[in-house]
Design a protein around this motif. Structure first.
Motif, mmCIF file in Angstrom:
data_model
loop_
_atom_site.group_PDB
_atom_site.id
_atom_site.type_symbol
_atom_site.label_atom_id
_atom_site.label_comp_id
_atom_site.label_asym_id
_atom_site.label_seq_id
_atom_site.Cartn_x
_atom_site.Cartn_y
_atom_site.Cartn_z
ATOM 1 N N GLY A 10 43.557 54.027 28.787
ATOM 2 C CA GLY A 10 44.578 53.182 29.385
ATOM 3 C C GLY A 10 44.187 52.548 30.699
ATOM 4 N N VAL A 11 42.971 52.829 31.186
ATOM 5 C CA VAL A 11 42.512 52.291 32.463
ATOM 6 C C VAL A 11 41.460 51.207 32.219
ATOM 7 N N GLN A 154 56.048 43.985 29.139
ATOM 8 C CA GLN A 154 56.329 45.366 29.525
ATOM 9 C C GLN A 154 56.521 46.240 28.297
ATOM 10 N N TYR A 157 52.908 46.565 26.301
ATOM 11 C CA TYR A 157 51.860 47.405 26.882
ATOM 12 C C TYR A 157 52.310 48.862 27.055
ATOM 13 N N ALA A 158 53.609 49.074 27.181
ATOM 14 C CA ALA A 158 54.119 50.446 27.177
ATOM 15 C C ALA A 158 53.878 51.096 25.814
ATOM 16 N N PHE A 161 49.583 51.248 25.371
ATOM 17 C CA PHE A 161 48.805 52.082 26.289
ATOM 18 C C PHE A 161 49.627 53.150 27.015
ATOM 19 N N TRP A 163 51.652 52.350 29.384
ATOM 20 C CA TRP A 163 51.794 51.887 30.765
ATOM 21 C C TRP A 163 53.264 51.876 31.174
ATOM 22 N N TRP A 174 51.195 48.002 36.752
ATOM 23 C CA TRP A 174 51.082 48.887 35.592
ATOM 24 C C TRP A 174 50.626 50.263 36.058
ATOM 25 N N VAL A 176 49.548 54.335 35.205
ATOM 26 C CA VAL A 176 49.110 55.420 34.329
ATOM 27 C C VAL A 176 49.076 56.681 35.183
ATOM 28 N N VAL A 181 47.018 50.648 37.639
ATOM 29 C CA VAL A 181 45.770 50.273 36.969
ATOM 30 C C VAL A 181 45.658 48.765 36.755
ATOM 31 N N HIS A 254 42.765 51.483 42.358
ATOM 32 C CA HIS A 254 43.493 51.728 41.125
ATOM 33 C C HIS A 254 42.690 52.488 40.091
#
Length: 255
Positions: A10-11, A154, A157-158, A161, A163, A174, A176, A181, A254
């Motif tokens: 996720g990074v 939003q 990506y939630a 990943f 986020w 975002w 994590v 990140v 980050h």
């Protein structure tokens, strides 16, 4: 921490440049950031090269996939399982833009497009884990999505990943594990409709004005005015082949 050996899922972990002129671009970024470029001789590398700063890998460079495609910088998000991530992206309303591909012994890559068609590559590491140097002048320090539908982004990506959104009503950070990140902001209303939502790669510099002056001296251009943000003074620029990126004087912790 500037030196990195691995990245959690996720990074954002890696950045690379697609350009119609790899040798010319290598000279441009070498003069701008002090990078040294090395290109793999093996045919399976397909002309891909690595940029180093102080002996550490900081970015990649390769030819565009097709002559009709524009030059551009891309940030890769680390994932533990490419197939699972692509399934999540499709279920969340995105689609697979690049299927899974084995990259020598380095790892596996793929690319997705979100609901608004912003492109984002993914990386499942094997021998290559990503940037070995981040968050200092001349290195990758931030990824930012510019989109016309932040609410849809939003949600997307939630789901893909995990986020979590932070920040304020205008700017999303975002998160994590409560660490930022990357970021997101709405597309400015004066941007032409044909410009799609997209991710922008940020590099840290000591002095933004000097960096922008150097970009222009080397044949690039300035795409935005200088902006004083809470994170530091920044500007969006492009190289002579119109690949867009941003330079910022504040270092974003980050990673």
């Amino acid at each position: 921490m500037s030196e990195r050996r691995s990245y959690p899922p996720g990074v954002p972990c890696w950045v690379d440049l697609s350009t119609p002129d790899t040798q010319g671009a290598a000279g441009f970024y070498g003069a701008l950031f002090g990078w040294r470029a090395g290109f793999e001789a093996e045919p399976e590398a397909h002309g891909y090269g690595l940029f180093h700063l102080r002996g550490k890998k900081v970015a990649g460079i390769g030819p565009v996939f097709h002559e009709d495609l524009p030059a551009g910088w891309h940030s890769y998000v680390a994932v533990a399982d490419l197939a699972e991530t692509l399934q999540k992206a499709s279920a969340a309303g995105g689609h697979v833009a690049l299927p899974q591909t084995q990259i020598t012994h380095a790892g596996r890559m793929a690319g997705l497009r979100d609901r608004e068609n912003a492109f984002l590559p993914l990386w499942q590491a094997e021998q290559h884990h990503g940037c070995e140097l981040v968050n200092e002048p001349g290195a990758f320090t931030w990824s930012e999505l510019t989109t016309r539908d932040p609410a849809a982004a939003q949600d997307f990506y939630a789901a893909v990943f995990g986020w979590a959104p932070g920040g304020d009503a205008y700017y999303t950070r975002w998160l994590v594990d409560d660490k930022a990140v990357g970021g997101m902001l709405p597309m400015p209303i004066d941007v032409p409709a044909e410009v799609p939502p997209h991710w922008v790669v940020y590099f840290a510099v000591d002095d933004v004005e000097q960096a922008v002056a150097k970009v222009k001296e080397l044949g690039g251009g300035q795409m935005s005015p200088f902006i004083d943000s809470p994170a530091g003074r920044l500007a969006v620029v492009n190289d002579p082949w119109h690949a867009e990126f941003a330079v910022i004087s504040g270092v974003q912790e980050h990673h």
